[in-house]
Write an enzyme that holds these catalytic residues in place. Structure first.
Site, PDB file in Angstrom:
ATOM      1  N   CYS A   1     -59.716 -22.606 -10.686  1.00 48.71           N
ATOM      2  CA  CYS A   1     -59.519 -24.048 -10.863  1.00 48.71           C
ATOM      3  C   CYS A   1     -60.131 -24.629 -12.145  1.00 48.71           C
ATOM      4  CB  CYS A   1     -60.126 -24.790  -9.684  1.00 48.71           C
ATOM      5  SG  CYS A   1     -59.669 -24.104  -8.099  1.00 48.71           S
TER       6      CYS A   1
ATOM      7  N   ARG B   1     -56.036 -22.375 -15.916  1.00 47.77           N
ATOM      8  CA  ARG B   1     -56.994 -21.872 -14.929  1.00 47.77           C
ATOM      9  C   ARG B   1     -56.437 -21.884 -13.509  1.00 47.77           C
ATOM     10  NH1 ARG B   1     -62.193 -21.826 -17.336  1.00 47.77           N
ATOM     11  NH2 ARG B   1     -63.092 -21.456 -15.304  1.00 47.77           N
TER      12      ARG B   1
ATOM     13  N   TRP C   1     -56.221 -23.513  -8.041  1.00 49.59           N
ATOM     14  CA  TRP C   1     -55.683 -22.191  -7.721  1.00 49.59           C
ATOM     15  C   TRP C   1     -56.157 -21.931  -6.296  1.00 49.59           C
ATOM     16  CZ3 TRP C   1     -57.317 -17.360  -6.164  1.00 49.59           C
ATOM     17  CH2 TRP C   1     -56.402 -16.309  -6.354  1.00 49.59           C
TER      18      TRP C   1
ATOM     19  N   ASN D   1     -64.587 -25.849  -7.767  1.00 46.83           N
ATOM     20  CA  ASN D   1     -64.041 -24.557  -8.199  1.00 46.83           C
ATOM     21  C   ASN D   1     -64.910 -23.489  -7.559  1.00 46.83           C
ATOM     22  OD1 ASN D   1     -63.011 -22.335  -9.579  1.00 46.83           O
ATOM     23  ND2 ASN D   1     -64.328 -22.666 -11.348  1.00 46.83           N
ATOM     24  N   GLY D   2     -64.289 -22.494  -6.915  1.00 47.17           N
ATOM     25  CA  GLY D   2     -65.066 -21.415  -6.309  1.00 47.17           C
ATOM     26  C   GLY D   2     -64.773 -21.278  -4.836  1.00 47.17           C
TER      27      GLY D   2
ATOM     28  N   GLU E   1     -51.708  -0.954 -20.267  1.00 45.19           N
ATOM     29  CA  GLU E   1     -51.611  -2.361 -20.692  1.00 45.19           C
ATOM     30  C   GLU E   1     -50.141  -2.815 -20.737  1.00 45.19           C
ATOM     31  OE1 GLU E   1     -53.252  -4.949 -21.080  1.00 45.19           O
ATOM     32  OE2 GLU E   1     -52.420  -6.156 -22.699  1.00 45.19           O
TER      33      GLU E   1
ATOM     34  N   LYS F   1     -48.653  -5.886 -18.419  1.00 43.47           N
ATOM     35  CA  LYS F   1     -47.999  -7.075 -18.971  1.00 43.47           C
ATOM     36  C   LYS F   1     -46.637  -7.301 -18.298  1.00 43.47           C
ATOM     37  CE  LYS F   1     -50.958  -8.839 -21.434  1.00 43.47           C
ATOM     38  NZ  LYS F   1     -51.894  -8.287 -20.491  1.00 43.47           N
TER      39      LYS F   1
ATOM     40  N   GLU G   1     -47.202  -8.649 -14.756  1.00 44.33           N
ATOM     41  CA  GLU G   1     -47.720 -10.025 -14.772  1.00 44.33           C
ATOM     42  C   GLU G   1     -46.654 -11.023 -15.200  1.00 44.33           C
ATOM     43  OE1 GLU G   1     -52.286 -10.241 -16.158  1.00 44.33           O
ATOM     44  OE2 GLU G   1     -50.988  -9.334 -17.644  1.00 44.33           O
TER      45      GLU G   1
ATOM     46  N   HIS H   1     -47.372  16.146 -12.347  1.00 35.70           N
ATOM     47  CA  HIS H   1     -48.139  16.125 -11.095  1.00 35.70           C
ATOM     48  C   HIS H   1     -47.713  14.971 -10.203  1.00 35.70           C
ATOM     49  CE1 HIS H   1     -50.664  19.256 -12.734  1.00 35.70           C
ATOM     50  NE2 HIS H   1     -50.788  18.530 -13.835  1.00 35.70           N
TER      51      HIS H   1
ATOM     52  N   LYS I   1     -56.029 -17.536 -15.102  1.00 32.98           N
ATOM     53  CA  LYS I   1     -56.605 -16.875 -16.270  1.00 32.98           C
ATOM     54  C   LYS I   1     -58.050 -16.462 -16.054  1.00 32.98           C
ATOM     55  CE  LYS I   1     -56.555 -16.693 -21.139  1.00 32.98           C
ATOM     56  NZ  LYS I   1     -55.934 -15.373 -21.041  1.00 32.98           N
TER      57      LYS I   1
HETATM   58  C1  G6P Z   1     -57.158 -12.272 -15.251  1.00 29.15           C
HETATM   59  C2  G6P Z   1     -56.221 -12.528 -16.402  1.00 29.15           C
HETATM   60  C3  G6P Z   1     -56.101 -11.282 -17.260  1.00 29.15           C
HETATM   61  C4  G6P Z   1     -57.485 -10.831 -17.719  1.00 29.15           C
HETATM   62  C5  G6P Z   1     -58.433 -10.632 -16.545  1.00 29.15           C
HETATM   63  C6  G6P Z   1     -59.863 -10.444 -17.001  1.00 29.15           C
HETATM   64  O1  G6P Z   1     -56.605 -11.369 -14.376  1.00 29.15           O
HETATM   65  O2  G6P Z   1     -54.943 -12.906 -15.923  1.00 29.15           O
HETATM   66  O3  G6P Z   1     -55.290 -11.552 -18.385  1.00 29.15           O
HETATM   67  O4  G6P Z   1     -57.365  -9.634 -18.416  1.00 29.15           O
HETATM   68  O5  G6P Z   1     -58.421 -11.786 -15.711  1.00 29.15           O
HETATM   69  O6  G6P Z   1     -60.304 -11.639 -17.583  1.00 29.15           O
HETATM   70  P1  G6P Z   1     -61.513 -11.775 -18.573  1.00 29.15           P
HETATM   71  O7  G6P Z   1     -61.590 -13.237 -18.855  1.00 29.15           O
HETATM   72  O8  G6P Z   1     -62.729 -11.273 -17.850  1.00 29.15           O
HETATM   73  O9  G6P Z   1     -61.219 -10.957 -19.785  1.00 29.15           O
END
Ligand code: G6P
Length: 616
Positions: free
Chosen positions: A2, A27, A76, A102-103, A485, A489, A492, A508, A611
């Protein structure tokens, strides 16, 4: 998670709050709400499920009174679905107090029971409403909002940032934090609170971070910080390194498109000022002491998501250059498995936001166990750097799109700087080689610009794949984290099932997934390196092609084998092996974004994600 914003001043607080929420929407974006106190001490609230725009449109159609004190929230959801009723603010003291959170309040169930027994009723399914009602009751006893919040904060378990306003106290916003972020913005005749500096950078770049278990009271002309025991706390101010325009789209179709275009700059800025006589210098490591840097016998990188893949690349580089064993651990696994740590272990946390709860907790745990913690972080004023022994900032600038892109290359750069610095301090590489490697790192930004130019064909490739149900990514050595990675992506952003594999593992298991038409991205190492795994990866391509796969290779420019065997080749400039992943990852960022866009999806705010994951 949040986003939180608070304001006291002379302006129309609603405009400030909505502007701040817009910048914080990354957020959390399943609902939003505001509470504003008008000059007569009447509290006005409005909250709506859905993206911030729903709330903004609602307020445009049916305005609320203006005032100079207010709080705002983007949510969120944790406790209770994303509905109007569960959106924040929540009310206490018979509707005279508004509170946002938030939390997660872990002990909310017994507290709720206590309130029910005392005759309170609940309007929502949230843990937050418990705090609102408790602070309301405490206010009736104390007549002071700061004291009321302090009283309640001490009773709450878990993670929280709370902001509250009360109709009896116009011109006052009170906040409290534990394991969840809150930053003060210092204005002239006005003051701000935000989950991060983005909330207020449009108005001021003077900021103060609030420590663990502390409360803040802002008025137009004063800011007071105390701890949960009521003692005054000394704070220190810092200047936000970027301005409001850095966190705006600036003509790009999405924040993600802008942030991918900024990958060269993110690397260049992270390198800036960190080289002397051709070798890396990191004065930020001084708090750790050269003796420790020479003596450490193990490094553990802790991180989540994309940051963990950056950590994996750091492992290859640090082991190769500084000859220190490096383990990479997901933060949430690390602290629950009794890891072996000593005063010769250096724990390196990697986090863009500096707020990821699991990483923050792992940092605290590592220090309690006697290890030193170095943080690699992109966000000034955030929690993880505050809780660490030393910090190396990545200078990627604000990253707004939820899925991380430019922060990833900046994190890898910072880890490489660390590896080169450790190699210098420990004498594991001679100066000439260090200068050569440092020079190569400085060449990366220009090569990244070329990669972006060469990615012009990716949108077409993506359009061709919009009906694809599954994509595999293969890589070896440093190509393996790149494969992970690339797969992350795509999950996500485009909601496509995708997996990254170490190419050596193909036989394997993963090869069983190959059927005619299966799309496989392969990260191909350079053929020029005598020890290269190039022939093995080319064999892997042939093996999957023989079973009907369609192969897209990310390969060095002019790699004739890749051109011969793959269906499509995305070229990257020449680089030595450890620098290739910084180049190879960018086309995968572009691909994820383009495929999501071709499917009509919101690339900046993918479903269900946030995020900064500030809950466990
Ligand atoms: C969330 C974001 C990712 C990010 C991860 C770690 O899952 O969507 O994009 O890599 O958190 O976040 P940080 O702020 O610790 O790099």
């Amino acid at each position: 998670m949040c986003g939180i914003v608070g304001y006291v001043g002379n302006d129309n607080s609603l405009d400030v709050l909505l502007g701040g929420l817009k910048r914080l929407e990354y957020r959390g974006y399943d609902s939003a709400g505001v509470a504003v106190l008008d000059p007569h001490g009447t509290l006005h609230t409005r909250k709506r499920a859905g993206k911030l725009k729903v709330l903004v449109d609602d307020l445009a159609t049916t305005p609320i009174a203006s005032g100079s004190t207010g709080i705002g929230h983007t949510r969120w959801a944790t406790h209770g679905g994303p509905t109007d009723g569960n959106a924040h603010p929540h009310l206490g003291d018979g509707g005279r107090l508004a509170l946002i959170h938030n939390g997660i309040i872990e002990n909310y169930a017994p507290l709720k029971q206590e309130l029910l027994d005392a005759g309170d009723t609940f309007e929502s399914e949230t843990d937050t409403e418990v705090a609102a009602l408790l602070v309301g009751r405490a206010y009736r006893e104390t007549g002071d909002l700061t004291e009321a919040l302090r009283h309640v904060a001490g009773r709450l378990e878990g993670a929280f940032t709370l902001l509250a306003v009360h109709a009896d106290q116009p011109g006052v916003v009170v906040g409290a934090r534990r394991n969840s972020p809150l930053v003060i913005g210092l204005g002239d005749g006005e003051n701000f609170l935000g989950s991060d500096v983005a909330a207020f950078v449009e108005f001021t770049r003077r900021a103060v971070a609030i420590g663990q278990d502390q409360l803040v009271t802002i008025r137009p002309d004063s800011v007071e910080v105390i701890d949960f025991a009521g003692n005054p706390v000394e704070t220190s101010e810092f200047e936000v390194a970027w301005d409001a325009s850095a966190s705006e789209k600036g003509g790009w179709s999405s924040f993600m498109a802008k942030e991918i275009s900024e990958e060269p700059e993110a690397v260049a800025n992270t390198l800036l000022g960190r080289t002397e006589d051709g070798v890396v210098v990191l004065p930020e490591l001084e708090p750790l002491g050269d003796a420790l840097l020479r003596d450490i016998d193990r490094i553990i990188v802790i991180a989540c998501g994309t940051a963990a893949y950056a950590g994996m690349l750091g492992k290859y580089a640090i082991e190769s250059w500084a000859r220190i064993p490096v383990d990479v651990e997901l933060s949430h696994e690390f602290r629950y498995r009794d890891p072996v740590l000593s005063d010769r272990t250096l724990v390196v946390s990697v986090s863009q936001s500096g707020e990821t709860m699991d990483t923050l907790m792992a940092v605290q745990y590592a220090r309690q166990q006697g290890a030193k913690v170095l943080s690699i972080c992109n966000t000034q004023g955030s929690s993880i750097p505050r809780e660490s022994d030393a910090v190396v900032y990545t200078h990627a600038g604000p990253e707004v799109a939820v899925a991380s892109t430019k922060a990833f290359v900046a994190q890898v750069t910072a880890l490489y700087l660390l590896g080169l610095h450790l190699a210098l301090v420990r004498g594991t590489q001679d100066r000439a080689r260090l200068q050569k490697l440092t020079g190569e790192l400085h060449d990366v930004p220009a090569k990244l610009s070329k990669v972006l130019e060469a990615s012009a064909g990716i949108p077409q490739l993506a359009r061709w794949m919009t009906d694809t149900q599954s994509v595999l990514f293969l890589g070896r050595h440093v190509g393996y984290p790149v494969a992970l990675e690339g797969a992350l992506k795509l999950k996500e952003l485009a909601y496509i099932h995708s997996e990254g594999f170490a190419a050596g593992e193909l036989k394997h298991g993963p090869i069983a997934l190959i059927e005619p038409g299966q799309i496989v991205f392969v990260i191909v190492p350079s053929p020029r390196d005598p020890k290269s795994l190039h022939p093995k990866v080319i064999s892997n391509i042939q093996e999957i092609k023989a079973r009907g796969a369609r192969v897209v290779a990310i390969a060095e420019q002019g790699d004739v084998d890749a051109i011969q065997h793959a269906d499509e080749v995305i070229p990257i400039p020449l680089a030595s092996p450890l620098f290739e992943p910084l180049l190879a990852v960018v086309p995968l960022h572009v691909f994820g974004m383009e495929l999501a866009s071709a499917k009509g999806l919101d690339v900046d705010q993918p479903r269900n994600l946030a995020k900064s994951v500030t809950v466990e």
